[in-house]
Design a protein around this motif. Structure first.
Motif, short mmCIF file in Angstrom:
data_model
loop_
_atom_site.label_atom_id
_atom_site.label_comp_id
_atom_site.label_asym_id
_atom_site.label_seq_id
_atom_site.Cartn_x
_atom_site.Cartn_y
_atom_site.Cartn_z
N TYR A 50 -2.83 -23.24 121.62
CA TYR A 50 -3.64 -24.45 121.47
C TYR A 50 -2.99 -25.45 120.53
CZ TYR A 50 -7.12 -21.55 123.76
OH TYR A 50 -7.78 -20.75 124.66
N LEU A 77 -2.13 -29.25 121.60
CA LEU A 77 -2.60 -30.43 120.87
C LEU A 77 -1.44 -31.32 120.45
CD1 LEU A 77 -5.40 -28.84 118.64
CD2 LEU A 77 -5.70 -30.16 120.73
N THR A 118 -3.81 -34.74 121.65
CA THR A 118 -5.27 -34.63 121.77
C THR A 118 -5.92 -34.49 120.41
OG1 THR A 118 -5.15 -33.65 123.97
CG2 THR A 118 -7.15 -33.23 122.71
N GLU A 119 -6.99 -35.26 120.18
CA GLU A 119 -7.82 -35.11 118.99
C GLU A 119 -8.91 -34.10 119.33
OE1 GLU A 119 -9.88 -34.66 116.00
OE2 GLU A 119 -8.14 -35.99 115.73
N PRO A 120 -8.88 -32.90 118.72
CA PRO A 120 -9.81 -31.85 119.15
C PRO A 120 -11.28 -32.21 119.02
CG PRO A 120 -8.63 -31.23 117.14
CD PRO A 120 -7.95 -32.43 117.69
#
Length: 239
Positions: A160, A164, A169-171
């Motif tokens: 993960y 990211l 990607t901003e979780p």
């Protein structure tokens, strides 16, 4: 929310979501298609030839590495120095004709605002094969396969973290859809909104069922499962 709760008509708040992350197998198509049975058989055949062992021993090794290394591929690479390309091409050379085209699912995905990506422990070729059969390949901005993850499989945190970093990607603004409940533990800790796409009822104690299918339900009643659905298309249409 527990695993017995099925969210089909509720309208949870996903207004903050900018990136929609979808697992591939048994998530974008129903688990009843059982593509994994073909992959499973071809893994055994490949291992038998690669290690020069009989099929019974190959299957034992296959399952052992799945448990100890997260994927059979990861085990073969670490224990035997195997290069992954031939393995991935062989085991994913399968018949996907039992997967029905899903134009309505494609429409539901298309209506989501933001990026749509696939995150899979499978290969890029397999993802293309399946999504083209479903008729939804054009609705995704990117596919992050096991090679992109550096052959570190979900549910490992490193998988993960790599996703990211690669995707930007901003979780806290991402939602992830998975058929294996334990694969949602790390995304939950990272702040992602999680949806378990339940692949059918839990198997009984005496059921003859693959370990992969049993694992789908393990830990499904934990806090890392925020939402549950038996039907991905219906869930997405309700958002």
């Amino acid at each position: 929310m527990t695993a017995s709760t099925v969210t089909l008509t509720a309208r949870p708040d996903f207004s903050h979501i900018e990136t929609w992350v979808f697992d591939l197998d048994n998530t974008l198509y129903p688990a009843r298609c059982n593509l994994f049975a073909q992959v499973d058989e071809r893994m055994g055949a490949f291992i038998s030839e690669f290690l020069k062992v009989d099929l019974a021993e190959a299957r034992r090794i296959q399952k052992l590495y799945y448990v100890e290394h997260g994927t059979t591929l990861n085990g073969l690479m670490k224990e035997h120095g195997m290069q992954p390309d031939d393995f991935l091409a062989y085991v994913h050379d399968i018949d996907v004709s039992m997967v029905d085209p899903a134009p309505e699912l494609g429409k539901a995905i298309d209506r989501l605002k933001g990026r749509k990506v696939i995150l899979t422990n499978g290969s890029l070729g397999h993802a293309r094969n399946v999504t083209e059969r479903l008729g939804i390949s054009g609705h995704f901005d990117a596919v992050y396969d096991i090679a992109a993850l550096g052959f570190e499989p979900k549910p490992r945190a490193t998988a993960y973290d790599r996703f990211l970093a690669l995707s930007g990607t901003e979780p806290m603004r991402a939602a992830i859809f998975e058929d294996i409940a334990r694969n949602l533990e790390v995304p939950h800790m990272l702040g992602m909104t999680t949806v378990w796409v339940r692949p059918g009822p839990p198997p009984g104690p005496d059921a003859s069922i693959a370990r992969h299918e049993r694992l789908s339900h393990e830990g499904a009643d934990g806090p890392h499962v925020h939402h549950v659905t038996d039907d991905l298309r219906t869930f997405l249409e309700a958002l």
